[in-house]
Structures are given as structure tokens and as C-alpha cells.
Design an enzyme around this catalytic site. Structure first.
Site, PDB file in Angstrom:
ATOM      1  N   GLY A  10      40.798  84.944  27.671  1.00 17.22           N
ATOM      2  CA  GLY A  10      40.346  84.157  28.832  1.00 17.22           C
ATOM      3  C   GLY A  10      39.991  82.746  28.404  1.00 17.22           C
ATOM      4  N   GLY A  13      39.205  79.593  30.695  1.00 20.53           N
ATOM      5  CA  GLY A  13      38.094  79.575  31.650  1.00 20.53           C
ATOM      6  C   GLY A  13      37.011  78.591  31.214  1.00 20.53           C
ATOM      7  N   ARG A  36      47.358  82.082  31.996  1.00 22.35           N
ATOM      8  CA  ARG A  36      48.062  80.806  32.227  1.00 22.35           C
ATOM      9  C   ARG A  36      48.108  79.992  30.947  1.00 22.35           C
ATOM     10  NH1 ARG A  36      45.386  81.944  36.976  1.00 22.35           N
ATOM     11  NH2 ARG A  36      43.429  81.400  35.990  1.00 22.35           N
ATOM     12  N   TYR A 155      31.716  93.682  40.065  1.00 19.57           N
ATOM     13  CA  TYR A 155      31.586  92.883  38.832  1.00 19.57           C
ATOM     14  C   TYR A 155      30.450  93.435  37.951  1.00 19.57           C
ATOM     15  CZ  TYR A 155      30.768  88.635  36.021  1.00 19.57           C
ATOM     16  OH  TYR A 155      30.592  87.739  34.998  1.00 19.57           O
TER      17      TYR A 155
HETATM   18  N1  SER Z   1      28.184  83.635  37.113  1.00 15.81           N
HETATM   19  C1  SER Z   1      28.580  84.973  37.426  1.00 15.81           C
HETATM   20  C2  SER Z   1      29.074  85.073  38.808  1.00 15.81           C
HETATM   21  O1  SER Z   1      28.562  84.348  39.647  1.00 15.81           O
HETATM   22  C3  SER Z   1      27.430  85.918  37.244  1.00 15.81           C
HETATM   23  O2  SER Z   1      27.241  86.182  35.911  1.00 15.81           O
HETATM   24  O3  SER Z   1      29.907  85.873  39.098  1.00 15.81           O
END
Ligand code: SER
Length: 345
Positions: A10, A13, A36, A155
Site C-alpha cells: 500500500g 497511500g 496502482r 474496518y
Molecule cells: N483514519 C481511519 C479511518 O478514518 C481510522 O483509523 O478510517
């Protein structure tokens, strides 16, 4: 001591940007992977750049491509952030969970091939915490690593699961067959990160960096959470310092494998006031989005990071005042002045 070869997944990023700069300045050999192609200014700092199927942590071609290099450390940054994950949970699970399992297997294989331990450094998140109500969140104040582990977002669920997977590879992997473990797993639960150089994509703590960058560009900003919303934040240089410090810590310093790290925990209103101190014309409005608001309301207001401070000397360089005065505001001003000057020519 020889300089280790490091894999960053990654790599394109926000955190990858900052980490590549820090590691390449220190002369480290970097193998960078991302779906990418990397921006040329980042790619030129890396020894190897893998993209497409070779940069995709969910693809067997990635494992095959990386296995050629004697990697000693992996910063596994590839992930789909919280808001984006809510929009496509199945894809997010595939990347965040299956991708991490692949990286852990890769680390075990690399260790076995090159007969050396492989440190896997994994950014986890405050999204692993989940409070049932705003009252419960505010009552807790500074959450400890073992408290409130009831994530409500895909997440947070994925990151918590991957922390546990990492601990499994570190301590219990294939115990039944007596196989040697080569993975040395370490993880940090990051607060929202604020960078002057980049903007996040698809997170829910994004309101803080978005507010700052909009003010620096002279644009209006409509904040998607209430003014009283509180979660922890950190300036990006501290985030990178924490990753590198934990990666360098001797195993005997670590009393645990997953650490909270904190820096400052302002409300959205306090962030807006701080930004208006430097950009008095900044037009900031609050129009909460109920779904994104619910996500940050379920996260902690602040973290207890005493274990990181005690074990490996964690100490943020930037508090709230200093982060804006010394890093964020000067750096975003420079950034947008340069962009404007380039546009004029
Ligand atoms: N910064 C992250 C998010 O907003 C949280 O760790 O998904």
C-alpha cells in the site's frame, strides 16, 4: 549491522508516502507494492516497485514476486479505510483480511527461505473500539488496549481480527506440527492522522485534514460530524516515527504485540477554531452525516498509551498547538503556494 531490505505494501497511500521518504533518506532498500503505479517522486526512492497484480496483496502473483527478495521487515499498509469499507464490505474484507493473511504467510515463507525472523509492522486503528452509546464513550475517556473491543464497522472488525492473526503467526502458528515461527508481529492502533502533504481517501477521521486543506486553499468546508465530536488525532510525522520506533524495538522490550499510541484529542469545533486562528477567513460549516457520525461516535474519545510509553519510549513530538504551529500550517501554506505558482506559469 547490514541495512535490512524492507517491503512496504500500500506504498502509494498517505502513510506510504511519508514512510518511503523517511526510510529512503535513511538509505534503506525499499521494495514497494501498490495496486496502482507509484508517483515518480516516490518510485525513484525505491529499489523495486511492484504494481498491478504484482502489487495486489490478494493476488498469488504478489507473493511470488516478493519472495525473490530477502525481506527482513514488512510495513503492511495496504487497506481500505472505514467509510470506504462500509460502502463495499465484501471487497474491504478481501483486501483487509485476506490480504493480511497473505502477507503473514509470505513473511513466514520468507523467514523459512532466508532463515531469518521477519518483522511485520501492522497499522491497526482506534476503529477496533466500539461503544454502544455516546455516554459510554465519554465516560471511558482514555480507552486501554483491552477495553471496549466491540467494533461496529467492517474496518474495525477486520483490523481487530488481523491483530489476532498476527499474534497467532507470532506465537502459536502450526504449534501442532512443531513448525518454527519466523514472524515477529507488531502493531499500533493509530488515531486519525493529519498530514500536510497528502489527503486521506475513504476514512471517517478525514474531516480534520479536509478542513485544514480546504482552509489553506481558500475553499469552504462542510464538516460531516457535529462540533462536539471527539476522537484522537496525530500529526503524520509522529505516526511515521511511531512505526519506525516500534519496528526497531528489541523483542525483550515488548510486553505486548499491539499498542495504543496517542498525541492529542480535540473536538471538531476545537479543530475548526485552531484552523481559523491561522486562516481567519476559513468558512467552516457543520452538517453532520448520520452514518459517518455514528461511526466516529462509536470510536473512543482518547487512548491510554502508557504501555507504549513504558515499553519502547513512545512520546509524541507534536501536541495539538505545536502540530498546527510548527508543522501543519507552515507546510500546507508552502504546499498550496507552490501549487498556485505552478498553475500561474
Ligand atoms: N483514519 C481511519 C479511518 O478514518 C481510522 O483509523 O478510517
Amino acid at each position: 549491522m547490514s541495512v535490512p531490505t524492507i517491503l512496504i505494501t500500500g506504498a502509494g497511500g498517505e502513510m506510504g508516502h511519508a514512510l518511503i521518504k523517511a526510510l529512503s533518506n535513511a538509505g534503506v532498500e525499499i521494495v514497494a507494492s501498490d495496486l496502482r503505479p507509484l508517483a515518480p517522486e516516490l518510485a525513484q526512492r525505491c529499489a523495486v516497485v511492484l504494481h498491478g497484480s504484482h502489487g495486489d496483496v490478494t493476488n498469488p502473483a504478489f507473493i511470488e514476486a516478493v519472495s525473490q527478495y530477502p525481506i527482513e521487515r514488512i510495513f503492511h499498509l495496504a487497506a481500505v479505510l472505514s467509510t470506504a469499507a462500509e460502502r463495499d464490505p465484501v471487497r474491504a474484507h478481501r483486501i483487509n483480511v485476506d490480504g493480511t493473511l497473505n502477507v503473514l504467510e509470505l513473511a513466514q515463507q520468507l523467514g523459512c527461505t532466508y532463515q531469518q525472523h521477519v518483522r511485520v509492522i501492522f497499522p491497526s486503528t482506534i476503529a477496533v473500539y466500539g461503544f454502544e452509546s455516546l455516554d459510554a464513550k465519554l465516560h471511558c475517556r482514555k480507552v486501554g488496549e483491552n477495553d471496549a473491543l466491540q467494533p461496529q464497522t467492517l474496518y474495525g472488525i477486520a483490523k481487530l481480527h488481523c491483530e489476532r492473526l498476527g499474534i497467532y503467526y507470532n506465537s502459536h502458528y502450526k504449534k501442532l506440527s512443531g513448525e518454527k515461527h519466523w514472524v515477529d508481529f507488531r502493531s499500533l492502533r493509530f488515531p486519525g492522522l493529519i498530514s500536510a502533504d497528502t489527503l486521506p481517501a475513504g476514512g471517517t477521521s478525514d474531516y480534520a485534514p479536509e478542513m485544514l486543506h480546504a482552509a489553506a486553499r481558500g475553499e469552504q468546508y462542510v464538516c460531516f460530524v457535529r462540533p462536539d465530536t471527539q476522537i484522537p488525532f496525530m500529526a503524520m510525522p509522529d505516526g511515521v516515527r511511531a512505526l519506525l520506533q516500534l519496528a526497531d524495538a528489541a523483542p525483550e522490550q515488548l510486553s505486548r504485540r499491539v499498542y495504543n499510541i496517542g498525541a492529542f484529542a480535540p473536538t471538531a469545533a476545537e479543530i475548526a477554531q485552531m484552523i481559523q486562528r491561522y486562516f481567519p477567513d476559513a468558512a467552516i460549516e457543520f452538517e453532520p452525516d448520520p452514518q459517518r457520525q455514528a461511526i466516529v461516535d462509536s470510536w473512543c474519545a482518547d487512548v491510554n498509551d502508557s504501555a507504549a510509553r513504558r515499553d519502547w519510549g513512545w512520546q509524541p513530538l507534536y501536541d495539538f498547538e505545536y502540530a498546527f504551529a510548527d508543522y501543519l500550517v507552515p507546510a500546507v501554506r508552502r504546499r498550496y503556494a507552490t501549487i498556485e505558482a505552478t498553475d500561474r506559469h
